[in-house]
Design an enzyme around this catalytic site. Sequence first.
Site, PDB file in Angstrom:
ATOM      1  N   TYR A  25      81.889  48.969  30.118  1.00 15.16           N
ATOM      2  CA  TYR A  25      82.270  47.593  30.441  1.00 15.16           C
ATOM      3  C   TYR A  25      83.271  47.102  29.409  1.00 15.16           C
ATOM      4  O   TYR A  25      83.383  47.635  28.300  1.00 15.16           O
ATOM      5  CB  TYR A  25      81.049  46.674  30.482  1.00 15.16           C
ATOM      6  N   CYS A  26      84.018  46.064  29.790  1.00 19.65           N
ATOM      7  CA  CYS A  26      84.933  45.385  28.875  1.00 19.65           C
ATOM      8  C   CYS A  26      85.063  43.938  29.339  1.00 19.65           C
ATOM      9  O   CYS A  26      84.241  43.461  30.127  1.00 19.65           O
ATOM     10  CB  CYS A  26      86.287  46.095  28.802  1.00 19.65           C
ATOM     11  N   THR A  27      86.067  43.230  28.876  1.00 22.15           N
ATOM     12  CA  THR A  27      86.177  41.799  29.173  1.00 22.15           C
ATOM     13  C   THR A  27      86.381  41.521  30.657  1.00 22.15           C
ATOM     14  O   THR A  27      85.621  40.778  31.271  1.00 22.15           O
ATOM     15  CB  THR A  27      87.332  41.166  28.375  1.00 22.15           C
ATOM     16  N   ILE A  61      82.850  41.577  32.018  1.00 24.95           N
ATOM     17  CA  ILE A  61      81.849  40.587  31.624  1.00 24.95           C
ATOM     18  C   ILE A  61      82.087  39.258  32.341  1.00 24.95           C
ATOM     19  O   ILE A  61      81.140  38.557  32.706  1.00 24.95           O
ATOM     20  CB  ILE A  61      81.884  40.363  30.096  1.00 24.95           C
TER      21      ILE A  61
END
Length: 343
Positions: A198-200, A227
């Site tokens: 996952y990342c932003t 996210i």
Amino acid sequence: MQLYNKLSEKERAALIEEAGEDRLTLSFYAYAKIGNPKLFRNYLFLAWDKMNVLGRIYVAHEGINAQLSVPAKKFEVFKEFLDSIYFLENVRLNIAIEHDLKSFLKLKVKVRDKIVADGLNDETFDVRNKGVHVDALRFNELIEDPKTILVDMRNHYESEIGHFIGAITPDVDTFRDSLDIIEEDLKSHKEDKNLVMYCTGGIRCEKASAYYKHKGFKNVFQLEGGIIEYARQVENLKLENKFLGKNFVFDHRRSERISEDVIANCHQCGKPCDTHVNCANEACHLLFIQCEECRQQMDECCSVECKEINALPYEEQKALRKGIPNSNKIFKKGRSEVLKYKQ
């Protein structure tokens, strides 16, 4: 043909305040083959400048990465414009959880070698051969599976203030630093584990998912929309929120709160705190975490030295900076010997 901002950030901020109109902070990305990034850059700037769109946009041969502030009343016009571009039709728009009229104060569309710097020089690597996208519900299910390894594809200063429960959070300064480190650490699990990332907003873990598939990982997944979209789905579908703390964002807000947990500490006194600031000394501008008490005591600076410099008349500060390369602490983001409580 005007391809630059006529107004300064200060002038733009005053106009936004005077207008008093709602603005939406959003982001999107798309990996695509763009033949002439400079021409595409000019096309975007001219169109978005007319719409009063502001933000930071990178264009490269491999695609586009955009963080924007759009007038709410022009959102539909903006969306129609995106849909008119074949590889941006129905592109996912990550709408911010918390909006700020001044999240961006200029329109900057820049041509880059890549929209996500990866340090790779491998012509056989196809970024479009990505891993499986999963929504918040499936993501929650996957990370409960003992066969899953969950990896945060962001940098240390981002994961420090917020991350998913049980995630591996590499202590890296850049995305390119994390690729080889993660591959080396997980190379024995290429076939027997689920690699979930996952990342932003999704752009980094999409490239990472393609990279790890390229390197032989069999079961690769990424959180669709990152996210930002996870938080929205958790709220709308009343799912269990497995994210602790804040989500770091790359605009004037610096973060969005996803849970009430404060998992970081003030870098100067060690008290629980997750508020990022930039050192007020323009010659430093170090990004670090500072609580309200230290902010007042240190005049928004990271050190006594910076505090003393910041107290000087502006012309004296300017003279001190003259001739010094702009490569000091600006890109260090929380890495400095003056920060006693940096985790």
